[in-house]
Design a protein around this motif. Structure first.
Motif, PDB file in Angstrom:
ATOM      1  N   LEU A   8       3.691 -24.407  19.545  1.00  0.00           N
ATOM      2  CA  LEU A   8       2.579 -23.749  18.858  1.00  0.00           C
ATOM      3  C   LEU A   8       2.722 -23.894  17.347  1.00  0.00           C
ATOM      4  CD1 LEU A   8       0.043 -22.030  18.929  1.00  0.00           C
ATOM      5  CD2 LEU A   8       1.493 -19.992  19.101  1.00  0.00           C
ATOM      6  N   GLN A  42      -1.744 -22.712  22.444  1.00  0.00           N
ATOM      7  CA  GLN A  42      -1.996 -21.277  22.598  1.00  0.00           C
ATOM      8  C   GLN A  42      -2.109 -20.899  24.071  1.00  0.00           C
ATOM      9  OE1 GLN A  42      -2.044 -18.822  20.151  1.00  0.00           O
ATOM     10  NE2 GLN A  42      -2.043 -17.519  21.975  1.00  0.00           N
ATOM     11  N   TRP A  92      -1.139 -12.068  25.585  1.00  0.00           N
ATOM     12  CA  TRP A  92      -1.600 -12.810  24.419  1.00  0.00           C
ATOM     13  C   TRP A  92      -0.475 -13.053  23.434  1.00  0.00           C
ATOM     14  CZ3 TRP A  92      -5.680 -15.326  25.353  1.00  0.00           C
ATOM     15  CH2 TRP A  92      -6.689 -14.795  26.152  1.00  0.00           C
ATOM     16  N   CYS A  96       0.398 -18.305  25.931  1.00  0.00           N
ATOM     17  CA  CYS A  96      -0.084 -17.149  26.690  1.00  0.00           C
ATOM     18  C   CYS A  96       0.377 -17.216  28.142  1.00  0.00           C
ATOM     19  CB  CYS A  96      -1.600 -17.070  26.634  1.00  0.00           C
ATOM     20  SG  CYS A  96      -2.272 -16.631  25.023  1.00  0.00           S
TER      21      CYS A  96
END
Length: 233
Positions: free
Chosen positions: A168, A141, A151, A145
């Motif tokens: 991911l 994550q 995000w 990002c």
């Protein structure tokens, strides 16, 4: 320092090691779906794959640290200034990933022990697996990002975005596999089939990400490499 002609880059070795580790996990997970497969060979394959993961993660973390020593980009170039600069996100992400791979080393090594009780299996095998999977989720994550500078964003035209996205997805699959592998007091896992299937799916995602990570290297020492105009001065 420029690389010697014909010498492979750290990124190339990182991609190769991640690809080999992913392939080991993929083969071992698929073999686990058949009860006739030898358990000892499956355990050794998982453990060998975890060692490749750790070697690749260590190399990647070292590269991220070296890259972070340079000057920071101007804040105006950041799409989302509230996030850390990309290279600092990489350092944190690769460190968390490295911790996760070490926990997978412990998990896959102790999983080869025979005659464990349900409690012993959960403490020695499942706990490192679960914590390592959480580390992979956090690292993936953070990397996602850092690549998006937000995000969430879809940048299908960027290779780095695809690498972060498939990694991911692989981490999510590994997380599901960890939950499904919890050993119940009866001695059976929550769902061994689901655990093996999602492990295979996650390994396949990591394999794709590793192959995308491989840079385009010159085919021969005499091949000319195009240098950007800004670097010629």
């Amino acid at each position: 320092m420029p690389r010697a002609p014909g010498r492979r880059s750290p990124q190339w070795w990182t991609g190769v090691l991640f690809a080999v580790g992913s392939l080991c996990f993929l083969v071992a997970a698929l073999a686990s779906l058949w009860s006739s497969a030898p358990r000892s060979a499956i355990g050794v394959t998982f453990f060998a794959g975890s060692l490749c993961f750790t070697a690749a993660a260590l190399l990647q973390h070292g590269t991220a640290i070296r890259d972070a020593r340079g000057p920071l980009p101007p804040p105006a170039t950041l799409r989302h200034p509230s996030l850390w600069p990309h290279r600092h996100v990489d350092v944190l992400a690769t460190f968390v990933q490295l911790v996760g791979t070490v926990l997978f080393n412990v998990n896959t090594l102790l999983a080869m022990e025979d005659h464990l009780t349900a409690r012993q299996a959960d403490l020695r095998v499942w706990a490192p697996d679960a914590i390592g999977s959480v580390c992979f989720l956090i690292a993936s994550q953070l990397a996602f990002c850092g690549t998006c500078r937000a995000w969430f964003a879809v940048r299908a035209h960027e290779r780095d975005w695809w690498i972060a996205a498939v990694n991911l997805l692989g981490s999510i699959a590994f997380g599901i596999a960890a939950v499904a592998s919890l050993v119940l007091p009866s001695g059976d896992a929550v769902s061994a089939t689901l655990s093996n299937a999602t492990t295979a799916a996650g390994a396949a995602c990591f394999l794709v990400g590793a192959l995308l990570l491989l840079p385009h290297e010159p085919r021969s020492q005499g091949q000319k490499v195009r240098v950007p105009r800004a670097e010629r001065a």
